[in-house]
Design a protein around this motif. Structure first.
Motif, PDB file in Angstrom:
ATOM      1  N   GLU A  53       0.849  -1.191   0.000  1.00  0.00           N
ATOM      2  CA  GLU A  53       0.000   0.000   0.000  1.00  0.00           C
ATOM      3  C   GLU A  53       0.886   1.243   0.000  1.00  0.00           C
ATOM      4  OE1 GLU A  53      -3.227   0.186  -0.293  1.00  0.00           O
ATOM      5  OE2 GLU A  53      -3.547  -1.999  -0.287  1.00  0.00           O
ATOM      6  N   GLY A  55       1.199   5.561  -0.587  1.00  0.00           N
ATOM      7  CA  GLY A  55       0.511   6.852  -0.594  1.00  0.00           C
ATOM      8  C   GLY A  55       1.233   7.834  -1.496  1.00  0.00           C
ATOM      9  N   THR A  85      -3.268   5.345  -2.381  1.00  0.00           N
ATOM     10  CA  THR A  85      -4.116   6.357  -1.750  1.00  0.00           C
ATOM     11  C   THR A  85      -3.435   7.709  -1.911  1.00  0.00           C
ATOM     12  OG1 THR A  85      -3.054   6.003   0.408  1.00  0.00           O
ATOM     13  CG2 THR A  85      -5.082   4.762  -0.042  1.00  0.00           C
ATOM     14  N   GLU A 101      -0.883   3.247   8.035  1.00  0.00           N
ATOM     15  CA  GLU A 101      -2.028   3.245   7.127  1.00  0.00           C
ATOM     16  C   GLU A 101      -1.584   2.887   5.705  1.00  0.00           C
ATOM     17  OE1 GLU A 101      -3.932   6.992   7.401  1.00  0.00           O
ATOM     18  OE2 GLU A 101      -4.424   6.811   9.528  1.00  0.00           O
ATOM     19  N   VAL A 102      -0.364   3.263   5.373  1.00  0.00           N
ATOM     20  CA  VAL A 102       0.261   2.866   4.113  1.00  0.00           C
ATOM     21  C   VAL A 102       1.651   2.333   4.426  1.00  0.00           C
ATOM     22  CG1 VAL A 102      -1.043   4.486   2.689  1.00  0.00           C
ATOM     23  CG2 VAL A 102       1.140   5.190   3.695  1.00  0.00           C
ATOM     24  N   ASP A 103       2.187   1.511   3.525  1.00  0.00           N
ATOM     25  CA  ASP A 103       3.520   0.938   3.751  1.00  0.00           C
ATOM     26  C   ASP A 103       4.627   1.947   3.487  1.00  0.00           C
ATOM     27  OD1 ASP A 103       2.525  -1.665   4.373  1.00  0.00           O
ATOM     28  OD2 ASP A 103       2.127  -1.969   2.242  1.00  0.00           O
ATOM     29  N   GLY A 105       5.362   5.977   1.024  1.00  0.00           N
ATOM     30  CA  GLY A 105       4.715   7.027   0.244  1.00  0.00           C
ATOM     31  C   GLY A 105       5.690   7.768  -0.647  1.00  0.00           C
TER      32      GLY A 105
END
Length: 394
Positions: A53, A55, A85, A101-103, A105
């Motif tokens: 994931e 961002g 995201t 929330e994300v791995d 970004g």
């Protein structure tokens, strides 16, 4: 042959009563293989792909190159490789990474596209958690790949600008279009056969070979024990020749070794899920590996004066060959010194043969391991007979 068979059966009956061969030949390797498989190659492995994931925070709104990055990441998401995201600013992106929330970004600063057009320094900032080096490496690789694409597009756009007199904005658009065009030539991939054992099979094979070395010395140990108990003198006083007695002891070692490995393979197949492909070829590998191991153990321990000394020699050899031969952890191959040295052990050739069989091809692919293991067995067993003869004195 009846006298040899009688000695072998007598010693086998004693070994069964002692139960040591069951511990080293079955219980211990099963326990070790199960523990290593659970620790380093989970039985519950799935074929599901890992999806990271990511961002994205784009402060260069409207910039053609920054928008191209977002489009490229969206294509990866469509292919199911990553999850994307979008975040309004760098602060919210960093907070999302900190709160998992994300791995990882990507932050694209304001003026990113214009800097590239002007030939100034521009960068995509990777935001990652230091506790996740793998994810950070993946994110960094994506950013580097995008940078290479931008460099390629800039070179293509600059060429068109020189030839066609384009404006900087038109140069960027031309460069992006050129970078997305299909290349005139492609590198085709060729699927190779996988010659690698799965975790349960690898650790089962390694445990079988490691503990098999402890049981193949049974014949020599029984010879030393009979000399200590003065039963050897009775055997030598009988019509049985010393050569037949030695043959019986070596046959005992071979029988116990192959029997323990065969029984372990059967149990590991149903209890651990080990996949023993091409059983006839695997059986030949087992026979050759047992012969080579028995010869090496007998060669080293054959010069011992007592059964205790022989057991100590056997333990040292078993542990050294097990570690060097890569029974529990793969040993680096190629031209490395350790990889070359490991080829002096039957363990390495046995594991190599099983790996070759896993890629298919049948008996032909294990011809070299079989020849090497057989050569080890013949050479070491021949020399070890000389050492064993000195133990034939009552």
């Amino acid at each position: 042959m009846r006298d040899i068979a009688w000695i072998v059966l007598k010693d086998l009956r004693q070994q069964v009563r002692d139960r040591t061969i069951f511990i080293f030949g079955l219980i211990a390797p099963l326990a070790i293989a199960a523990a290593l498989s659970l620790a380093f190659g989970s039985f519950f492995q799935t074929d599901e792909a890992v999806v990271f994931e990511f961002g994205i925070s784009n402060a260069d709104a409207g910039g053609p190159i920054s928008e191209a990055f977002s489009v490229a990441m969206a294509e990866l998401e469509t292919e199911g490789l990553v999850g994307i995201t979008f975040h309004r600013d760098r602060f919210s992106l960093e907070r999302a990474v900190e709160e998992n929330e994300v791995d990882a970004g990507f932050f694209i600063p304001d003026g990113f596209s214009q800097a590239i057009v002007e030939g100034s320094e521009a960068e995509v900032i990777v935001v990652a958690n230091p506790d996740g080096p793998v994810v950070a490496g993946v994110a960094t690789s994506i950013a580097k790949q995008f940078a290479l694409e931008v460099a390629s597009a800039s070179a293509a756009g600059a060429t068109l600008a020189i030839l066609g007199g384009l404006t900087p904005e038109q140069m960027v658009q031309a460069g992006l279009a050129a970078s997305q065009a299909n290349p005139p030539a492609r590198i085709a991939s060729l699927e190779a056969e996988i010659r690698q054992l799965d975790a349960p099979t690898f650790y089962s094979a390694g445990a079988a070979m490691f503990f098999m070395v402890f049981v193949v010395g049974t014949g020599l140990l029984s010879l030393l024990e009979e000399r200590r108990l003065h039963t050897l003198a009775r055997l030598l006083a009988s019509p049985i020749s010393p050569g037949r007695i030695l043959a019986a002891k070596f046959l005992l070692s071979f029988t116990v070794g192959t029997g323990s490995v065969g029984l372990f393979m059967l149990f590991s197949r149903f209890l651990l899920g080990a996949d023993w492909v091409d059983l006839p070829a695997t059986a030949l590998l087992v026979v050759a590996a047992v012969g080579a191991s028995a010869g090496i153990v007998s060669l080293v321990a054959g010069w011992a004066r007592t059964a205790e000394q022989a057991q100590n020699f056997q333990s040292v050899v078993a542990v050294a060959m097990g570690i060097l031969g890569g029974t529990f952890f793969p040993v680096a191959g190629g031209d490395t010194f350790l990889g070359t040295l490991s080829l002096a052990t039957p363990h390495a050739w046995f594991m190599r043969g099983l790996g070759d069989l896993s890629g298919g091809g049948g008996l032909g692919v294990v011809a070299l391991p079989l020849v090497v293991l057989t050569g080890m067995a013949v050479l070491t067993l021949t020399i070890s007979v000389l050492g064993a003869r000195r133990n034939m004195r009552p």
